[in-house]
Design a protein around this motif. Structure first.
Motif, PDB file in Angstrom:
ATOM      1  N   UNK A   1     -20.967  32.028  -5.841  1.00  0.00           N
ATOM      2  CA  UNK A   1     -21.037  31.110  -4.720  1.00  0.00           C
ATOM      3  C   UNK A   1     -21.992  31.685  -3.677  1.00  0.00           C
ATOM      4  N   UNK A   2     -22.882  30.845  -3.201  1.00  0.00           N
ATOM      5  CA  UNK A   2     -23.830  31.249  -2.171  1.00  0.00           C
ATOM      6  C   UNK A   2     -23.152  31.218  -0.808  1.00  0.00           C
ATOM      7  N   UNK A   3     -23.492  32.178   0.038  1.00  0.00           N
ATOM      8  CA  UNK A   3     -22.992  32.210   1.408  1.00  0.00           C
ATOM      9  C   UNK A   3     -24.175  32.293   2.353  1.00  0.00           C
ATOM     10  N   UNK A   4     -24.018  31.711   3.521  1.00  0.00           N
ATOM     11  CA  UNK A   4     -25.024  31.787   4.574  1.00  0.00           C
ATOM     12  C   UNK A   4     -24.311  32.111   5.878  1.00  0.00           C
ATOM     13  N   UNK A   5     -24.999  32.789   6.744  1.00  0.00           N
ATOM     14  CA  UNK A   5     -24.431  33.164   8.040  1.00  0.00           C
ATOM     15  C   UNK A   5     -25.342  32.660   9.148  1.00  0.00           C
ATOM     16  N   UNK A   6     -24.731  32.076  10.164  1.00  0.00           N
ATOM     17  CA  UNK A   6     -25.443  31.667  11.367  1.00  0.00           C
ATOM     18  C   UNK A   6     -24.888  32.511  12.505  1.00  0.00           C
ATOM     19  N   UNK A   7     -25.783  33.156  13.216  1.00  0.00           N
ATOM     20  CA  UNK A   7     -25.362  34.024  14.314  1.00  0.00           C
ATOM     21  C   UNK A   7     -25.960  33.508  15.620  1.00  0.00           C
ATOM     22  N   UNK A   8     -25.128  33.410  16.644  1.00  0.00           N
ATOM     23  CA  UNK A   8     -25.560  33.010  17.981  1.00  0.00           C
ATOM     24  C   UNK A   8     -25.258  34.173  18.914  1.00  0.00           C
ATOM     25  N   UNK A   9     -26.277  34.621  19.627  1.00  0.00           N
ATOM     26  CA  UNK A   9     -26.119  35.750  20.540  1.00  0.00           C
ATOM     27  C   UNK A   9     -26.353  35.245  21.963  1.00  0.00           C
ATOM     28  N   UNK A  10     -25.374  35.470  22.825  1.00  0.00           N
ATOM     29  CA  UNK A  10     -25.448  35.019  24.214  1.00  0.00           C
ATOM     30  C   UNK A  10     -25.436  36.248  25.114  1.00  0.00           C
ATOM     31  N   UNK A  11     -26.465  36.375  25.930  1.00  0.00           N
ATOM     32  CA  UNK A  11     -26.503  37.447  26.933  1.00  0.00           C
ATOM     33  C   UNK A  11     -26.023  36.875  28.250  1.00  0.00           C
ATOM     34  N   UNK A  12     -25.066  37.560  28.874  1.00  0.00           N
ATOM     35  CA  UNK A  12     -24.443  37.087  30.109  1.00  0.00           C
ATOM     36  C   UNK A  12     -24.883  37.937  31.297  1.00  0.00           C
ATOM     37  N   UNK A  13     -24.910  37.318  32.483  1.00  0.00           N
ATOM     38  CA  UNK A  13     -25.181  38.088  33.695  1.00  0.00           C
ATOM     39  C   UNK A  13     -23.872  38.681  34.210  1.00  0.00           C
ATOM     40  N   UNK A  14     -23.920  39.279  35.383  1.00  0.00           N
ATOM     41  CA  UNK A  14     -22.734  39.939  35.946  1.00  0.00           C
ATOM     42  C   UNK A  14     -21.597  38.966  36.257  1.00  0.00           C
ATOM     43  N   UNK A  15     -21.915  37.663  36.371  1.00  0.00           N
ATOM     44  CA  UNK A  15     -20.898  36.635  36.618  1.00  0.00           C
ATOM     45  C   UNK A  15     -20.506  35.888  35.341  1.00  0.00           C
ATOM     46  N   UNK A  16     -20.890  36.441  34.194  1.00  0.00           N
ATOM     47  CA  UNK A  16     -20.604  35.850  32.884  1.00  0.00           C
ATOM     48  C   UNK A  16     -21.266  34.496  32.664  1.00  0.00           C
ATOM     49  N   UNK A  17     -22.390  34.270  33.331  1.00  0.00           N
ATOM     50  CA  UNK A  17     -23.186  33.066  33.090  1.00  0.00           C
ATOM     51  C   UNK A  17     -24.268  33.397  32.068  1.00  0.00           C
ATOM     52  N   UNK A  18     -24.508  32.508  31.120  1.00  0.00           N
ATOM     53  CA  UNK A  18     -25.516  32.789  30.095  1.00  0.00           C
ATOM     54  C   UNK A  18     -26.920  32.955  30.684  1.00  0.00           C
ATOM     55  N   UNK A  19     -27.506  34.100  30.396  1.00  0.00           N
ATOM     56  CA  UNK A  19     -28.896  34.390  30.781  1.00  0.00           C
ATOM     57  C   UNK A  19     -29.842  33.949  29.670  1.00  0.00           C
ATOM     58  N   UNK A  20     -29.447  34.238  28.437  1.00  0.00           N
ATOM     59  CA  UNK A  20     -30.274  33.862  27.296  1.00  0.00           C
ATOM     60  C   UNK A  20     -29.383  33.608  26.091  1.00  0.00           C
ATOM     61  N   UNK A  21     -29.902  32.771  25.201  1.00  0.00           N
ATOM     62  CA  UNK A  21     -29.214  32.439  23.958  1.00  0.00           C
ATOM     63  C   UNK A  21     -30.261  32.504  22.843  1.00  0.00           C
ATOM     64  N   UNK A  22     -29.925  33.202  21.785  1.00  0.00           N
ATOM     65  CA  UNK A  22     -30.774  33.216  20.591  1.00  0.00           C
ATOM     66  C   UNK A  22     -29.891  32.962  19.376  1.00  0.00           C
ATOM     67  N   UNK A  23     -30.506  32.450  18.327  1.00  0.00           N
ATOM     68  CA  UNK A  23     -29.754  32.208  17.094  1.00  0.00           C
ATOM     69  C   UNK A  23     -30.607  32.615  15.909  1.00  0.00           C
ATOM     70  N   UNK A  24     -29.918  32.931  14.843  1.00  0.00           N
ATOM     71  CA  UNK A  24     -30.594  33.261  13.591  1.00  0.00           C
ATOM     72  C   UNK A  24     -29.698  32.860  12.432  1.00  0.00           C
ATOM     73  N   UNK A  25     -30.328  32.680  11.275  1.00  0.00           N
ATOM     74  CA  UNK A  25     -29.602  32.273  10.075  1.00  0.00           C
ATOM     75  C   UNK A  25     -30.111  33.059   8.885  1.00  0.00           C
ATOM     76  N   UNK A  26     -29.205  33.426   8.016  1.00  0.00           N
ATOM     77  CA  UNK A  26     -29.607  34.135   6.801  1.00  0.00           C
ATOM     78  C   UNK A  26     -30.396  33.222   5.868  1.00  0.00           C
ATOM     79  N   UNK A  27     -30.266  31.900   6.009  1.00  0.00           N
ATOM     80  CA  UNK A  27     -30.998  30.947   5.175  1.00  0.00           C
ATOM     81  C   UNK A  27     -32.370  30.575   5.738  1.00  0.00           C
TER      82      UNK A  27
END
Length: 109
Positions: A1-27
């Motif tokens: 069975x094939x598997x794929x992974x999607x990863x979302x990385x969120x960088x937060x500031x000191x107030x936990x507000x998103x500064x940046x968002x990036x994503x990647x996928x193994x596919x």
């Protein structure tokens, strides 16, 4: 069975507000993380019969981009619903609403 992974990385500031968002996928052909300004993730929990959602956007995302993002999300939800159910009548209603939304938000279609 094939598997794929999607990863979302969120960088937060000191107030936990998103500064940046990036994503990647193994596919993905592109092997580097791609930056985005917003994402909505919806997952269906069959056991509890409800939807789990995460909606995040960076604090510097322009309001006009957010309006466009929601418009396009509604449109693609209609596409997905049509493919999943074949319910053309309700999808036509959703398309009508999307046109109304675009008009009210002054989004160029």
């Amino acid at each position: 069975m094939k598997k794929a992974e999607i990863k979302i990385i969120v960088e937060l500031d000191e107030n936990n507000l998103p500064e940046s968002i990036v994503w990647e996928s193994t596919d993905s052909k592109n092997k580097e993380a791609l930056p985005v300004k917003s994402f909505n993730l919806s997952l269906w929990d069959h056991n509890y019969q409800n939807t789990l959602t995460i909606g995040l956007w960076t604090k510097d995302m322009p309001v006009d981009d957010m309006k466009r993002f929601f418009y396009e999300t509604l449109q693609t939800m209609g596409d997905s619903f049509l493919r999943a159910t074949g319910e053309t009548n309700i999808v036509e209603d959703l398309r009508d609403y999307c046109a109304h939304f675009a008009d009210k938000m002054e989004i160029k279609q």
